[in-house]
Every structure is written in structure tokens, then in C-alpha cells.
Design a protein around this motif. Structure first.
Motif, PDB file in Angstrom:
ATOM      1  N   CYS A 164      41.965  33.046  31.990  1.00  0.00           N
ATOM      2  CA  CYS A 164      41.507  34.393  32.013  1.00  0.00           C
ATOM      3  C   CYS A 164      41.299  34.905  30.707  1.00  0.00           C
ATOM      4  O   CYS A 164      41.915  34.541  29.666  1.00  0.00           O
ATOM      5  CB  CYS A 164      42.439  35.142  32.721  1.00  0.00           C
ATOM      6  SG  CYS A 164      41.912  36.865  33.021  1.00  0.00           S
ATOM      7  N   SER A 207      45.137  46.948  35.348  1.00  0.00           N
ATOM      8  CA  SER A 207      44.328  46.137  36.226  1.00  0.00           C
ATOM      9  C   SER A 207      43.900  44.783  35.748  1.00  0.00           C
ATOM     10  O   SER A 207      43.887  43.940  36.415  1.00  0.00           O
ATOM     11  CB  SER A 207      42.975  46.771  36.684  1.00  0.00           C
ATOM     12  OG  SER A 207      42.099  45.903  37.292  1.00  0.00           O
ATOM     13  N   GLU A 250      47.118  42.693  35.975  1.00  0.00           N
ATOM     14  CA  GLU A 250      47.361  42.434  37.606  1.00  0.00           C
ATOM     15  C   GLU A 250      46.317  41.464  38.143  1.00  0.00           C
ATOM     16  O   GLU A 250      46.797  40.364  38.850  1.00  0.00           O
ATOM     17  CB  GLU A 250      47.130  43.816  38.451  1.00  0.00           C
ATOM     18  CG  GLU A 250      47.388  43.435  39.879  1.00  0.00           C
ATOM     19  CD  GLU A 250      47.095  44.918  40.574  1.00  0.00           C
ATOM     20  OE1 GLU A 250      46.417  44.916  41.557  1.00  0.00           O
ATOM     21  OE2 GLU A 250      47.756  45.971  40.209  1.00  0.00           O
ATOM     22  N   GLN A 251      45.127  41.482  37.585  1.00  0.00           N
ATOM     23  CA  GLN A 251      44.096  40.227  38.052  1.00  0.00           C
ATOM     24  C   GLN A 251      44.573  38.981  37.364  1.00  0.00           C
ATOM     25  O   GLN A 251      44.169  37.820  38.166  1.00  0.00           O
ATOM     26  CB  GLN A 251      42.865  40.608  37.381  1.00  0.00           C
ATOM     27  CG  GLN A 251      42.199  41.883  38.278  1.00  0.00           C
ATOM     28  CD  GLN A 251      40.953  42.385  37.470  1.00  0.00           C
ATOM     29  OE1 GLN A 251      40.284  41.544  36.841  1.00  0.00           O
ATOM     30  NE2 GLN A 251      40.535  43.517  37.810  1.00  0.00           N
ATOM     31  N   ALA A 252      45.320  38.893  36.185  1.00  0.00           N
ATOM     32  CA  ALA A 252      45.519  37.670  35.850  1.00  0.00           C
ATOM     33  C   ALA A 252      46.602  36.798  36.524  1.00  0.00           C
ATOM     34  O   ALA A 252      46.936  35.850  36.380  1.00  0.00           O
ATOM     35  CB  ALA A 252      45.899  37.763  34.349  1.00  0.00           C
ATOM     36  N   GLU A 253      47.289  37.635  37.336  1.00  0.00           N
ATOM     37  CA  GLU A 253      48.484  37.244  38.333  1.00  0.00           C
ATOM     38  C   GLU A 253      49.561  36.448  37.199  1.00  0.00           C
ATOM     39  O   GLU A 253      49.783  35.153  37.904  1.00  0.00           O
ATOM     40  CB  GLU A 253      47.948  36.227  39.347  1.00  0.00           C
ATOM     41  CG  GLU A 253      46.848  36.900  40.260  1.00  0.00           C
ATOM     42  CD  GLU A 253      46.298  36.330  41.126  1.00  0.00           C
ATOM     43  OE1 GLU A 253      46.449  35.016  41.205  1.00  0.00           O
ATOM     44  OE2 GLU A 253      45.688  36.742  42.392  1.00  0.00           O
ATOM     45  N   GLY A 254      49.805  37.078  36.417  1.00  0.00           N
ATOM     46  CA  GLY A 254      50.933  36.306  35.379  1.00  0.00           C
ATOM     47  C   GLY A 254      50.394  35.351  34.530  1.00  0.00           C
ATOM     48  O   GLY A 254      51.207  34.653  33.805  1.00  0.00           O
ATOM     49  N   GLU A 255      49.370  34.814  34.496  1.00  0.00           N
ATOM     50  CA  GLU A 255      48.518  34.085  33.434  1.00  0.00           C
ATOM     51  C   GLU A 255      48.239  34.566  32.044  1.00  0.00           C
ATOM     52  O   GLU A 255      48.002  36.158  32.170  1.00  0.00           O
ATOM     53  CB  GLU A 255      47.556  33.307  34.005  1.00  0.00           C
ATOM     54  CG  GLU A 255      47.593  32.533  35.105  1.00  0.00           C
ATOM     55  CD  GLU A 255      48.219  31.116  34.896  1.00  0.00           C
ATOM     56  OE1 GLU A 255      47.835  30.675  33.826  1.00  0.00           O
ATOM     57  OE2 GLU A 255      49.128  30.700  35.681  1.00  0.00           O
TER      58      GLU A 255
END
Length: 83
Positions: free
Chosen positions: A8, A21, A24-29
Motif C-alpha cells: 500500500c 482512514s 484502516e484501509q491498509a489493514e495492518g500492512e
């Protein structure tokens, strides 16, 4: 061209607009933060950062242990009950 070491990425402008946001969109990455399409920083979750620090510390301790292994021949045996 420099490699981006994350799945990302986002520009600094995107990061400024809505950092929550983006995280959050990266989902921990990890998120590569780009400036003029070049990575200038990486944003990583706090848990990941803490794990990285622990691993670095463990690695450094391993180097110290390896460096001092030859000192073992000068060690004195001690019985914990005698202390």
C-alpha cells in the motif's frame, strides 16, 4: 527508480487529509508514504514496530553472546544454593 517496499502507498497529501482512514484501509500492512512518487517514509502499525524493536534487540544480544563465547573457558562454576 526506487523500490516501494509495501503493498500500500499514499502521497503525503493523502496522509494529511485522512490518516485514520488510510491506516484502516491498509489493514495492518505497512504504508509507503510517497513524495514526488518516491518513498520518503513507511507508516507501520504500532504492534509491528514494537515487534521489530524486540527482534533488533534479540539480534544485538545474539551478537554479544557470539562475541563473548570464547570467554566461557574463564567462567567460574557457581552453585546457586551457595550464594
Amino acid at each position: 527508480m526506487e523500490s516501494v517496499l509495501a503493498k500500500c502507498s499514499a502521497s503525503i497529501s493523502e496522509l494529511k487529509k485522512n490518516p485514520s482512514s488510510l491506516i484502516e484501509q491498509a489493514e495492518g500492512e505497512p504504508i509507503a508514504i510517497l513524495n514526488h512518487n518516491k518513498p520518503t517514509a513507511y507508516l507501520i502499525p504500532a504492534d509491528t514496530y514494537e515487534i521489530m524493536l524486540e527482534q533488533i534487540e534479540d539480534y544485538q544480544f545474539g551478537l554479544i553472546i557470539k562475541e563473548r563465547q570464547h570467554e566461557k573457558e574463564f567462567a567460574v562454576d557457581v552453585d546457586i544454593d551457595e550464594l
